[in-house]
Scaffold this active site. Structure first.
Site, PDB file in Angstrom:
ATOM      1  N   SER A 136       0.868  -1.189   0.000  1.00 42.45           N
ATOM      2  CA  SER A 136       0.000   0.000   0.000  1.00 42.45           C
ATOM      3  C   SER A 136       0.900   1.233   0.000  1.00 42.45           C
ATOM      4  O   SER A 136       2.087   1.141   0.367  1.00 42.45           O
ATOM      5  CB  SER A 136      -0.828  -0.024   1.287  1.00 42.45           C
ATOM      6  OG  SER A 136      -1.481   1.207   1.489  1.00 42.45           O
ATOM      7  N   TYR A 149      -1.936  -0.741  10.706  1.00 44.93           N
ATOM      8  CA  TYR A 149      -1.980  -1.086   9.277  1.00 44.93           C
ATOM      9  C   TYR A 149      -0.687  -0.668   8.587  1.00 44.93           C
ATOM     10  O   TYR A 149      -0.059  -1.451   7.875  1.00 44.93           O
ATOM     11  CB  TYR A 149      -3.181  -0.406   8.623  1.00 44.93           C
ATOM     12  CG  TYR A 149      -3.328  -0.716   7.156  1.00 44.93           C
ATOM     13  CD1 TYR A 149      -3.618  -2.008   6.735  1.00 44.93           C
ATOM     14  CD2 TYR A 149      -3.161   0.275   6.176  1.00 44.93           C
ATOM     15  CE1 TYR A 149      -3.751  -2.307   5.380  1.00 44.93           C
ATOM     16  CE2 TYR A 149      -3.292  -0.018   4.829  1.00 44.93           C
ATOM     17  CZ  TYR A 149      -3.588  -1.304   4.435  1.00 44.93           C
ATOM     18  OH  TYR A 149      -3.710  -1.597   3.097  1.00 44.93           O
TER      19      TYR A 149
HETATM   20  N1  LIG Z   1      -8.653  -0.749  -1.228  1.00 47.26           N
HETATM   21  C1  LIG Z   1      -7.643   0.048  -0.997  1.00 47.26           C
HETATM   22  O1  LIG Z   1      -7.782   1.295  -0.931  1.00 47.26           O
HETATM   23  C2  LIG Z   1      -6.250  -0.520  -0.818  1.00 47.26           C
HETATM   24  C3  LIG Z   1      -5.161   0.372  -0.889  1.00 47.26           C
HETATM   25  C4  LIG Z   1      -3.877  -0.139  -0.716  1.00 47.26           C
HETATM   26  C5  LIG Z   1      -3.672  -1.467  -0.492  1.00 47.26           C
HETATM   27  N2  LIG Z   1      -4.744  -2.335  -0.430  1.00 47.26           N
HETATM   28  C6  LIG Z   1      -4.460  -3.753  -0.180  1.00 47.26           C
HETATM   29  O2  LIG Z   1      -5.015  -4.536  -1.222  1.00 47.26           O
HETATM   30  C7  LIG Z   1      -5.280  -5.851  -0.745  1.00 47.26           C
HETATM   31  C8  LIG Z   1      -6.667  -6.272  -1.195  1.00 47.26           C
HETATM   32  O3  LIG Z   1      -7.617  -5.420  -0.605  1.00 47.26           O
HETATM   33  P1  LIG Z   1      -8.981  -4.981  -1.340  1.00 47.26           P
HETATM   34  O4  LIG Z   1      -8.997  -3.505  -1.361  1.00 47.26           O
HETATM   35  O5  LIG Z   1      -9.185  -5.741  -2.579  1.00 47.26           O
HETATM   36  O6  LIG Z   1     -10.023  -5.402  -0.186  1.00 47.26           O
HETATM   37  P2  LIG Z   1     -11.243  -6.410  -0.114  1.00 47.26           P
HETATM   38  O7  LIG Z   1     -12.204  -6.165  -1.237  1.00 47.26           O
HETATM   39  O8  LIG Z   1     -11.717  -6.319   1.300  1.00 47.26           O
HETATM   40  O9  LIG Z   1     -10.596  -7.835  -0.373  1.00 47.26           O
HETATM   41  C9  LIG Z   1      -9.861  -8.533   0.580  1.00 47.26           C
HETATM   42  C10 LIG Z   1      -9.844  -9.999   0.190  1.00 47.26           C
HETATM   43  O10 LIG Z   1      -9.012 -10.685   1.136  1.00 47.26           O
HETATM   44  C11 LIG Z   1      -9.756 -11.733   1.733  1.00 47.26           C
HETATM   45  N3  LIG Z   1      -9.220 -11.944   3.071  1.00 47.26           N
HETATM   46  C12 LIG Z   1      -9.247 -11.112   4.135  1.00 47.26           C
HETATM   47  N4  LIG Z   1      -8.666 -11.673   5.202  1.00 47.26           N
HETATM   48  C13 LIG Z   1      -8.261 -12.911   4.794  1.00 47.26           C
HETATM   49  C14 LIG Z   1      -7.619 -13.981   5.438  1.00 47.26           C
HETATM   50  N5  LIG Z   1      -7.290 -13.937   6.740  1.00 47.26           N
HETATM   51  N6  LIG Z   1      -7.351 -15.105   4.720  1.00 47.26           N
HETATM   52  C15 LIG Z   1      -7.699 -15.179   3.412  1.00 47.26           C
HETATM   53  N7  LIG Z   1      -8.312 -14.204   2.753  1.00 47.26           N
HETATM   54  C16 LIG Z   1      -8.609 -13.078   3.440  1.00 47.26           C
HETATM   55  C17 LIG Z   1     -11.210 -11.284   1.660  1.00 47.26           C
HETATM   56  O11 LIG Z   1     -12.135 -12.364   1.723  1.00 47.26           O
HETATM   57  P3  LIG Z   1     -12.718 -12.928   3.143  1.00 47.26           P
HETATM   58  O12 LIG Z   1     -13.046 -11.721   3.962  1.00 47.26           O
HETATM   59  O13 LIG Z   1     -13.890 -13.769   2.779  1.00 47.26           O
HETATM   60  O14 LIG Z   1     -11.613 -13.747   3.729  1.00 47.26           O
HETATM   61  C18 LIG Z   1     -11.221 -10.648   0.266  1.00 47.26           C
HETATM   62  O15 LIG Z   1     -11.311 -11.637  -0.734  1.00 47.26           O
HETATM   63  C19 LIG Z   1      -5.084  -5.800   0.784  1.00 47.26           C
HETATM   64  O16 LIG Z   1      -3.838  -6.365   1.105  1.00 47.26           O
HETATM   65  C20 LIG Z   1      -5.091  -4.315   1.095  1.00 47.26           C
HETATM   66  O17 LIG Z   1      -4.316  -4.009   2.229  1.00 47.26           O
HETATM   67  C21 LIG Z   1      -6.025  -1.873  -0.599  1.00 47.26           C
END
Ligand SMILES: NC(=O)c1ccc[n+]([C@@H]2O[C@H](COP(=O)([O-])OP(=O)(O)OC[C@H]3O[C@@H](n4cnc5c(N)ncnc54)[C@H](OP(=O)(O)O)[C@@H]3O)[C@@H](O)[C@H]2O)c1
Length: 235
Positions: A136, A149
């Protein structure tokens, strides 16, 4: 690398960035295995994207072991690990507890490291492989209420550099992707995907970055890439 027929795991593939990346990689001809904790959501995502679903929590060592058994059975091998599963929590310094660190680090840091450990064993043996860690912009700059985080993503960024040093002699590329804000369900109290906004990134921009980094010829690799919205000031 050539993506068609390549074998890829994406942790957290049931929504957001993981989902969009799985969809794009399947379109490119890759065999993709996605993980997540919520079985119903994961199976729906697998049906929609053409990926294989494996219900597994990266915070649990036994689930990581199970994931790699499934990789062998369902993909017949592994070329790429995408450490995408991640969770966040906003808390001020005076509100923080040890439990906050344990819960977030267990997924964002320990889970990613143990997934990489298992993948690296396969990659070293075949003298080939790719790891993409999704960190991130919080891995590069701290902010108020971001202690847990941001420190977990700084740790992932640090581990990425360690793995690059260890694995380059084995022809393994380790790359870090730092998205800025993406309108996913991430951090939403109801876990619902946010509507698209013209001044923020969509999951597709991050999926595009990942695919482009992988598709580069294996003689080169991108150690770290940060993706910003072009014009965050737009209404
Ligand atoms: N969205 C943003 O603004 C942003 C910015 C920078 C970085 N990121 C990073 O991008 C990555 C993906 O996030 P996203 O934005 O796509 O969020 P998201 O839509 O909430 O997706 C997260 C995914 O991870 C799964 N997950 C969560 N905890 C888990 C665990 N313990 N074991 C296995 N799967 C798990 C969730 O499914 P379940 O809950 O069913 O397990 C879901 O499929 C993360 O690492 C986040 O830190 C996001």
């Amino acid at each position: 690398m050539k993506l068609s027929d390549s074998r890829i795991i994406i942790t957290g593939g049931s929504s957001g960035i993981g989902y969009a990346t799985a969809k794009y990689l399947v379109e490119k001809g890759a065999k993709v295995l996605i993980t997540g904790r919520d079985k119903e959501k994961l199976e729906k995502a697998a049906n929609e994207t053409g990926a294989v679903a494996v219900v597994a929590d990266v915070a649990k060592e036994e689930d990581i072991e199970y994931t790699f058994q499934q990789v062998k059975e369902k993909l017949g091998g592994l070329d790429v690990l995408i450490n995408n599963a991640g969770i966040g929590r906003r808390k001020s310094l005076d509100e923080l507890s040890l439990q906050d660190f344990e819960e977030i680090f267990r997924v964002n840091v320990y889970g990613a490291a143990l997934m990489a450990k298992n993948a690296a064993q396969i990659f070293k043996e075949q003298n080939y492989g790719h790891i993409i860690n999704i960190a991130s912009t919080a891995a590069k700059k701290g902010y108020a209420n971001g202690t847990v985080y941001s420190s977990s993503k700084f740790a992932l960024r640090g581990m990425t550099e360690c793995w690059q040093a260890e694995l380059r002699p084995h022809n393994v590329r380790v790359m870090l992707v730092n998205p800025s804000e993406v309108t996913t369900a991430f951090g939403q109290p109801d876990r619902k995907e946010r509507p698209e906004q013209a001044n923020k990134l969509r999951s597709e921009e991050i999926a595009h970055t990942i695919v482009a980094a992988l598709e580069m010829d294996d003689r080169g690799f991108i150690p770290e890439v940060t993706v910003f919205a072009t014009n965050p000031f737009k209404n």
